[in-house]
Design an enzyme around this catalytic site. Sequence first.
Site, mmCIF file in Angstrom:
data_model
loop_
_atom_site.group_PDB
_atom_site.id
_atom_site.type_symbol
_atom_site.label_atom_id
_atom_site.label_comp_id
_atom_site.label_asym_id
_atom_site.label_seq_id
_atom_site.Cartn_x
_atom_site.Cartn_y
_atom_site.Cartn_z
ATOM 1 N N ASN A 171 0.856 -1.194 0.000
ATOM 2 C CA ASN A 171 0.000 0.000 0.000
ATOM 3 C C ASN A 171 0.884 1.232 0.000
ATOM 4 O OD1 ASN A 171 -2.831 1.151 0.396
ATOM 5 N ND2 ASN A 171 -1.669 2.217 1.989
ATOM 6 N N TYR A 175 0.675 9.954 4.630
ATOM 7 C CA TYR A 175 0.437 10.204 6.051
ATOM 8 C C TYR A 175 1.574 11.095 6.547
ATOM 9 C CZ TYR A 175 -1.544 5.522 5.012
ATOM 10 O OH TYR A 175 -2.170 4.445 4.436
ATOM 11 N N ARG A 176 1.238 12.218 7.130
ATOM 12 C CA ARG A 176 2.281 13.165 7.548
ATOM 13 C C ARG A 176 3.196 12.552 8.612
ATOM 14 N NH1 ARG A 176 -2.116 16.075 11.040
ATOM 15 N NH2 ARG A 176 -1.550 15.292 13.091
ATOM 16 N N TRP A 189 -0.709 7.585 10.420
ATOM 17 C CA TRP A 189 -1.779 6.931 9.669
ATOM 18 C C TRP A 189 -2.972 6.847 10.603
ATOM 19 C CZ3 TRP A 189 2.493 3.057 8.577
ATOM 20 C CH2 TRP A 189 2.807 2.301 9.707
ATOM 21 N N GLU A 272 -1.621 1.319 -5.127
ATOM 22 C CA GLU A 272 -1.467 2.672 -5.667
ATOM 23 C C GLU A 272 -0.485 2.737 -6.830
ATOM 24 O OE1 GLU A 272 -1.843 1.955 -2.514
ATOM 25 O OE2 GLU A 272 -3.489 3.227 -1.839
ATOM 26 N N ASP A 321 -4.015 21.943 10.521
ATOM 27 C CA ASP A 321 -4.512 20.978 9.536
ATOM 28 C C ASP A 321 -5.420 21.604 8.479
ATOM 29 O OD1 ASP A 321 -4.735 18.319 8.530
ATOM 30 O OD2 ASP A 321 -4.422 17.627 10.577
HETATM 31 C C1 LIG Z 1 -1.501 16.688 1.865
HETATM 32 C C2 LIG Z 1 -2.205 15.521 2.489
HETATM 33 C C3 LIG Z 1 -1.835 15.076 3.741
HETATM 34 C C4 LIG Z 1 -2.481 13.995 4.339
HETATM 35 N N1 LIG Z 1 -2.101 13.584 5.585
HETATM 36 C C5 LIG Z 1 -2.697 12.517 6.145
HETATM 37 C C6 LIG Z 1 -2.274 12.044 7.423
HETATM 38 O O1 LIG Z 1 -1.404 12.624 8.051
HETATM 39 N N2 LIG Z 1 -2.879 10.926 7.917
HETATM 40 C C7 LIG Z 1 -3.855 10.257 7.238
HETATM 41 O O2 LIG Z 1 -4.332 9.229 7.720
HETATM 42 N N3 LIG Z 1 -4.306 10.704 6.034
HETATM 43 C C8 LIG Z 1 -3.732 11.807 5.478
HETATM 44 N N4 LIG Z 1 -4.154 12.256 4.253
HETATM 45 C C9 LIG Z 1 -5.250 11.541 3.569
HETATM 46 C C10 LIG Z 1 -4.765 10.224 3.003
HETATM 47 O O3 LIG Z 1 -3.626 10.396 2.215
HETATM 48 C C11 LIG Z 1 -5.857 9.548 2.202
HETATM 49 O O4 LIG Z 1 -6.914 9.270 3.080
HETATM 50 C C12 LIG Z 1 -5.397 8.291 1.492
HETATM 51 O O5 LIG Z 1 -6.462 7.747 0.747
HETATM 52 C C13 LIG Z 1 -4.870 7.275 2.462
HETATM 53 O O6 LIG Z 1 -4.390 6.165 1.763
HETATM 54 P P1 LIG Z 1 -4.849 4.682 2.130
HETATM 55 O O7 LIG Z 1 -6.288 4.597 1.726
HETATM 56 O O8 LIG Z 1 -3.953 3.851 1.288
HETATM 57 O O9 LIG Z 1 -4.647 4.522 3.581
HETATM 58 C C14 LIG Z 1 -3.531 13.347 3.647
HETATM 59 C C15 LIG Z 1 -3.895 13.792 2.379
HETATM 60 C C16 LIG Z 1 -3.253 14.872 1.796
HETATM 61 C C17 LIG Z 1 -3.687 15.350 0.449
#
Ligand SMILES: Cc1cc2nc3c(=O)[nH]c(=O)nc-3n(C[C@H](O)[C@H](O)[C@H](O)COP(=O)(O)O)c2cc1C
Length: 521
Positions: A171, A175-176, A189, A272, A321
């Site tokens: 995957n 996630y920051r 996450w 992805e 945020d």
């Molecule tokens: C700039 C940006 C920062 C993000 N930061 C986070 C984060 O810190 N934690 C999180 O869970 N999702 C964050 N997201 C949202 C996830 O990237 C998004 O939900 C993504 O679909 C997660 O991937 P996954 O479905 O493979 O877990 C962020 C999105 C963006 C555009």
Amino acid sequence: MAYDDLRTWIAALERAGELKKVRTEVDPTLEIAQITDRVSKSAGGGPALLFQNIKGHTGAQVLINQFGSARRMNLSLEVNSLDEVADRIRAFMDVKSPQGFLDKVKMLPMLAEMGKFFPKTVSTGPCKEVIRRDHFSLDWFPILQCWPKDAGRFITLPCVVTRDPKTGKRNVGMYRMQVYDGRTTGMHWQRQKVGAEHYREALRVAAHGASGPGNEKSGNRSAAVDLMARSSGGSVLAEDTPGGKMEVAVAIGTDPAITFSAIVPAPPDVEEYLIAGFLRQKPVELVKCETVDLEVPASSEIVLEGHVHLDELRTEGPFGDHTGFYSLEDLYPVFHLSCITHRKDPIYATTIVGKPPMEDGWMGKAVERIFLPLMKLTIPELVDINLPIEGVFHNLMLVSIRKSYPGQARKVMNAIWSLGQAMFTKCIIVVDEDVNVQDIGEVTLKALNHIDPERDIQFTLGPVDSLDHASRLPNYGSKMGIDATRKWPSEGFTRPWPDEIVMDEKTKALVDRKWKELGLE
Ligand SMILES: Cc1cc2nc3c(=O)[nH]c(=O)nc-3n(C[C@H](O)[C@H](O)[C@H](O)COP(=O)(O)O)c2cc1C
């Protein structure tokens, strides 16, 4: 032609007049964020910015706001309109079983195209130009502090790669990562994301062994389950968890299709790298990491390799945020770096989030357009959706439907609340198909006219976004759906429904003809 890497993308931005290079010295602490915030809020989202003179980081460059306008979002996916991507998805979904030889032949080009989506592993790539296994530090990179009350510096545009410990499926999620020191970061996450599920799966495997609950290798089942439950409450560290580690790799500064694919709310089983291959219509080239069994895009600017320990949680945040508020501190796993590889003179790609509109709003709009055909697969009556930028993805969804039976608006709400990350949607407003949901004025006029609040508002309880600061509990709260469709007698509404005011065509044509003469221009 797909962008090979971040650098070809930057060159394309420059050619399109979409990039501004900033040579004045700027501070990665707050100053870059303040400049970018102003630029993001200028007409159309302003240009992408390449900062080339970073205080304390001689020779480093920071790319920000790369996706920050409708035009750049299109450029990044190499389309004139996001509908082109949606159309391509629709074409693939339309494939029916071939009826005869001719049908099979017709499918060949599509099958050949599909072949391009799958990632391929190559022996090496630019991200291996410099390999640091011993002496390395995150302090080399100009990682930003974005807002005054942030807990520190955060990596904000990382593609975080994990592997399901049971199925082996990869995957990539964005996630920051809060920088704790030169070799340690947070791993934010959120509970419902795929990275977090891989982490829980690793805990389960550590507690039971690979074959599941029947095989309690460590005898520590309750501790792992407890950690999963307790960590959802954001409370304490589990001292008696099974231990062990989970491998993680992080790619920073990838080509735009890969970066974008990391935010796409795809079903967990759809990788992805495959989505990125579909978007760029060329396979993503991957290389194996040095110290972990994971693969990262070969052309990444920077790759961080390491582990998350299964028995360690640490306070993460606060962080300014995309809701426009600071997300509160909470407990998250900790990422320990074991190696950094990077290109020579790596370009650090990042973003800031804060009060909308900002760069992530344009990325969210792209997700909205691209996902509509997929949503229609399970909710065929959907006509259109709009997630207004100020609704910060999860607070508001405007939905138009083709209503054919009583109660259908409520069926649609429930379908949305059960659809992947759309489950977070705090408020859904459902209108009839003749309402243009892209016109907020029209939705406000018609939706508010059409509702009897006590009758038409539906509340439900369920998972909410981790960033929701108003819900009664972290990650759990209520959601609201408003059925703003016309009410039917079969829904118990027996009063006459009034006609909408529209001038007749004859009078409109008459006024058209006389308009100039009236001198009202
Ligand atoms: C700039 C940006 C920062 C993000 N930061 C986070 C984060 O810190 N934690 C999180 O869970 N999702 C964050 N997201 C949202 C996830 O990237 C998004 O939900 C993504 O679909 C997660 O991937 P996954 O479905 O493979 O877990 C962020 C999105 C963006 C555009």
